[in-house]
Design an enzyme around this catalytic site. Structure first.
Site, short mmCIF file in Angstrom:
data_model
loop_
_atom_site.label_atom_id
_atom_site.label_comp_id
_atom_site.label_asym_id
_atom_site.label_seq_id
_atom_site.Cartn_x
_atom_site.Cartn_y
_atom_site.Cartn_z
CG ASP A 55 -9.70 9.60 6.31
OD1 ASP A 55 -10.64 10.01 5.87
OD2 ASP A 55 -7.88 9.19 5.85
CG ASN A 85 -1.63 11.77 0.59
OD1 ASN A 85 -2.03 11.45 -0.22
ND2 ASN A 85 -2.73 12.71 1.12
CB SER A 90 3.39 6.47 4.66
OG SER A 90 2.65 6.25 4.36
N GLY A 139 0.76 -0.99 0.14
CA GLY A 139 0.30 -0.11 0.31
C GLY A 139 0.66 1.75 -0.28
#
Length: 454
Positions: free
Chosen positions: A191, A79, A81, A76
């Site tokens: 989030d 932004n 990392s 994965g």
């Protein structure tokens, strides 16, 4: 001084960061290595390899190893990392390592990262992704996280279509349990979205990504940061005014539930400006195939006025979730600290901790190791191995069992929760004049909007 000596010394000092006590030295194992009669424990052997084995040192230097973890492929990215799969060299458990380049982190991102670590440290719930350990080198920061190998809820729906009513109940009940626990501990996620709901197994889910989470003094504290994903953003976020946190998470849960049962988002647009107007207008259509109890829940959540939205207890007692058995014991936070193994009185440790203690002893982790790492909390390899083992033991004993669906049981305690459905929040929205910010258009409606410092 010979050049070869200059090259070797920094390597020994750097890898010594991963030894287990403040006074540990790589050379301390020399006597044991030369004495074939003494059998090294797995921990002693690993420590020795990290200090003297050329291949291991090379892997540490090039990033194929980080501390006690063997790093594998990327799973994965974000932004700031990237996330890689890794294996703990001692326990052989899989973990996910979030890797950040410190040179790319501005002051705002550093604050967010510090807040993310602190918030994850203060949460311990079966449906929240767990933080095992934090490692740091001069150039990078590593967050060692629980590995949820089942992938994202978003990917599952995009590739396979909407969830069944039954599966939606099971997933949403777990999200509800996790968010309720967070709010009870005064932490707002900010989030919540399908990309941040991960499958640990086929049915057990984990709420992840606490990068925008915020600890509040109370549930009425005013916030002014627009963060997260625009399609999941509550109307008050688009008004460039202050807002209170819990109703923002509640709205996002409503969007998430709509997405699960229909396979599409309730608010869609090509630009943030159009999306903003759609959210403010409250224009969405529920398909007729969605069950009536589920429709009532969604309509109760997606109300433009924050104070009129369903509270979490109202959701818990709603008709749609009434057949779901989701109650489970939440482990105490102190269990995350291995010092409890040393300080506990005889008979005070539970069965899980006794089993973990036995495994640690076989690996070579002693009371002295635990005592010497006291105070380092999550920035300790001992804490990392302990948390990984504790999680494994609890998981094997069924601590992460998924909610079950049964017939509607007449339970007075749960039936009484239905009374919450027509109640409103008693709190008032404080007035706060936030500085105006312009919205940027995005190519995809689920793209992350520009974040502003709080």
């Amino acid at each position: 001084m010979p050049a070869s000596t200059i090259q070797v010394s920094p390597q020994v000092h750097r890898h010594n960061l991963y030894t287990l006590t403040d006074s540990s030295e790589c050379g301390a194992e020399k006597e044991e290595e030369e004495d074939p009669s003494k059998r090294l424990t797995p921990l002693e052997k690993l420590t020795l390899e990290m200090c003297k084995d050329e291949n291991t040192i090379k892997e540490l230097t090039v990033g194929k190893r980080v501390g006690f973890y063997k790093v594998h492929g990327q799973i994965g990215c974000g932004n700031f990392s990237k996330v890689k799969l890794a294996i703990h060299a001692l326990t052989k458990d899989k973990v996910a390592i979030k890797i950040m380049d410190k040179m790319r982190l501005d002051l705002q991102t550093q604050r967010m990262l510090s807040r993310e670590i602190s918030n994850m440290e203060s949460l311990y719930h079966p449906n929240l992704l767990q933080l095992y350990e934090v490692l740091e080198t001069p150039s990078r920061l590593y967050l060692v996280l629980e590995f949820a190998g089942g992938g994202e809820l978003h990917t599952r729906i995009i590739s396979g279509g909407k969830l069944s009513d039954r599966e939606s109940k099971i997933v949403f009940a777990q999200v509800l349990s996790a968010v309720k626990y967070m709010h009870e501990n005064n932490i707002i996620h900010r989030d919540l979205k399908a990309e941040n709901v991960l499958y640990a197994t086929n049915s057990c889910i984990k709420v992840a990504d606490f990068g925008f989470s915020k600890r509040v003094k109370n549930h009425n504290q005013a916030l002014d940061t627009f963060c997260g994903s625009p399609p999941y953003a509550a109307p008050e976020l688009f008004k460039d005014e202050s807002y209170i946190g819990p109703p923002v998470d509640v709205w996002a849960m409503g969007v998430l539930l709509f997405f699960m049962v229909t396979g599409s988002l309730p608010f869609r647009a090509d630009t943030v400006a159009k999306l903003r107007q759609s959210v403010l207008d409250g224009a969405y259509v529920l398909p007729t195939w969605v069950s009536a109890p589920c429709q009532r829940l969604i309509r109760g959540i997606l109300k433009p006025e924050p104070l009129e939205r369903c509270a979490l207890d109202q959701m818990l007692g709603c008709e749609w979730l009434l057949p779901v058995e989701l109650f489970r014991p939440i482990p105490p936070l102190y269990q995350l600290n291995p010092i409890h193994l040393v300080e506990a009185d005889p008979g005070e440790l539970d069965r899980d901790q006794e089993e973990v203690k036995g495994i640690l002893e076989k690996l070579g982790v002693t009371h002295e190791h635990i005592l010497n790492n006291q105070g380092k909390r999550v920035r300790s390899p001992i804490t990392g191995v302990y948390r990984i083992l504790l999680h494994r033991v609890k998981r094997n004993r069924g601590a992460e069992f998924v909610p079950t669906i049964s017939g509607v049981v007449k339970d007075p305690k749960r039936d009484s929760l239905r009374a919450y459905r027509n109640l409103r929040h008693s709190s008032k929205l404080p007035s706060f004049n936030a500085e105006s910010h312009s919205q940027q258009s995005v190519q995809k409606p689920w793209a992350v909007c520009k974040q502003y410092s709080n």
